[in-house]
Scaffold this motif. Structure first.
Motif, mmCIF file in Angstrom:
data_model
loop_
_atom_site.group_PDB
_atom_site.id
_atom_site.type_symbol
_atom_site.label_atom_id
_atom_site.label_comp_id
_atom_site.label_asym_id
_atom_site.label_seq_id
_atom_site.Cartn_x
_atom_site.Cartn_y
_atom_site.Cartn_z
ATOM 1 N N PRO A 12 89.313 -17.086 10.841
ATOM 2 C CA PRO A 12 90.110 -15.870 10.680
ATOM 3 C C PRO A 12 90.455 -15.214 12.021
ATOM 4 O O PRO A 12 89.770 -15.402 13.019
ATOM 5 N N THR A 13 91.534 -14.443 11.995
ATOM 6 C CA THR A 13 91.909 -13.644 13.163
ATOM 7 C C THR A 13 91.409 -12.220 12.955
ATOM 8 O O THR A 13 91.148 -11.798 11.833
ATOM 9 N N ASP A 14 91.303 -11.479 14.066
ATOM 10 C CA ASP A 14 90.941 -10.066 13.945
ATOM 11 C C ASP A 14 92.207 -9.272 13.611
ATOM 12 O O ASP A 14 93.261 -9.843 13.340
ATOM 13 N N ASP A 15 92.119 -7.956 13.633
ATOM 14 C CA ASP A 15 93.247 -7.105 13.247
ATOM 15 C C ASP A 15 94.454 -7.252 14.160
ATOM 16 O O ASP A 15 95.590 -7.022 13.745
ATOM 17 N N GLU A 16 94.227 -7.645 15.420
ATOM 18 C CA GLU A 16 95.329 -7.814 16.365
ATOM 19 C C GLU A 16 95.827 -9.253 16.432
ATOM 20 O O GLU A 16 96.710 -9.572 17.220
ATOM 21 N N GLY A 17 95.250 -10.162 15.653
ATOM 22 C CA GLY A 17 95.716 -11.544 15.611
ATOM 23 C C GLY A 17 95.027 -12.490 16.581
ATOM 24 O O GLY A 17 95.544 -13.562 16.879
ATOM 25 N N TYR A 18 93.844 -12.145 17.083
ATOM 26 C CA TYR A 18 93.101 -12.995 18.019
ATOM 27 C C TYR A 18 91.983 -13.722 17.282
ATOM 28 O O TYR A 18 91.383 -13.179 16.360
ATOM 29 N N ILE A 19 91.685 -14.961 17.724
ATOM 30 C CA ILE A 19 90.563 -15.703 17.152
ATOM 31 C C ILE A 19 89.446 -15.816 18.181
ATOM 32 O O ILE A 19 89.697 -15.847 19.384
ATOM 33 N N LEU A 20 88.218 -15.872 17.685
ATOM 34 C CA LEU A 20 87.042 -15.900 18.538
ATOM 35 C C LEU A 20 86.756 -17.321 19.026
ATOM 36 O O LEU A 20 86.735 -18.265 18.247
#
Length: 154
Positions: A12-20
């Motif tokens: 999944p991505t975070d709220d800003e569209g970044y993946i860990l």
């Protein structure tokens, strides 16, 4: 029965569209967008902390989920093979074979984006952004897309 099977693990991505991501060399966590990872112009991803490239930036959570999914699938395949053997040996066979109960599946909990203590850093060298540790933002970080040490991160 096919010898191949395909599985997909959704990251999944975070709220800003970044993946860990996590560096396999130094263990530093950072985030980039899926668009930047899949872009053909980005040849390697560099760790913002140590500046090294890795073969794999997958986090432990993703690896653990994939291993659980594989274990569940393999257990199902073995059980199905034993069940077929049980059915074929029922007819006028000297040897009796019983498959037993279907193995219990391990839970396959979805992955959460995790680690929200990262800040967006804009790298002017590549005109891209990533989420990095605040300390790296202050002391300077390597650009994840070109590997240049950047001391003036916006």
């Amino acid at each position: 029965m096919s010898d191949e099977f395909h599985m997909t693990v959704s990251i999944p991505t975070d709220d800003e569209g970044y993946i860990l991501l996590q560096c396999e060399h130094c263990g530093t966590f950072f985030k980039v967008t899926p668009f930047d990872i899949e872009d053909g112009g980005v040849l390697h991803i560099f760790c913002p902390s140590c500046g090294l490239t890795s073969e794999n930036y997958v986090t432990e959570d993703v690896i653990e989920l994939a291993m659980r999914m594989i274990k569940n699938k393999v257990n199902d395949m073995i059980y199905d093979a034993f069940k077929d053997l049980e059915r074929h040996n029922k007819r006028n066979s000297i040897i009796k074979f019983k498959a037993g109960k279907r193995p219990k599946h391990e839970t396959e909990d979805p992955i959460r984006s995790g680690i929200e203590a990262l800040e967006i850093a804009n790298f002017s060298c590549c005109r891209r952004s990533a989420k990095i540790k605040p300390l790296l933002k202050m002391t300077g970080a390597y650009c994840p897309f070109c590997g240049v040490k950047n001391y003036e991160i916006e």
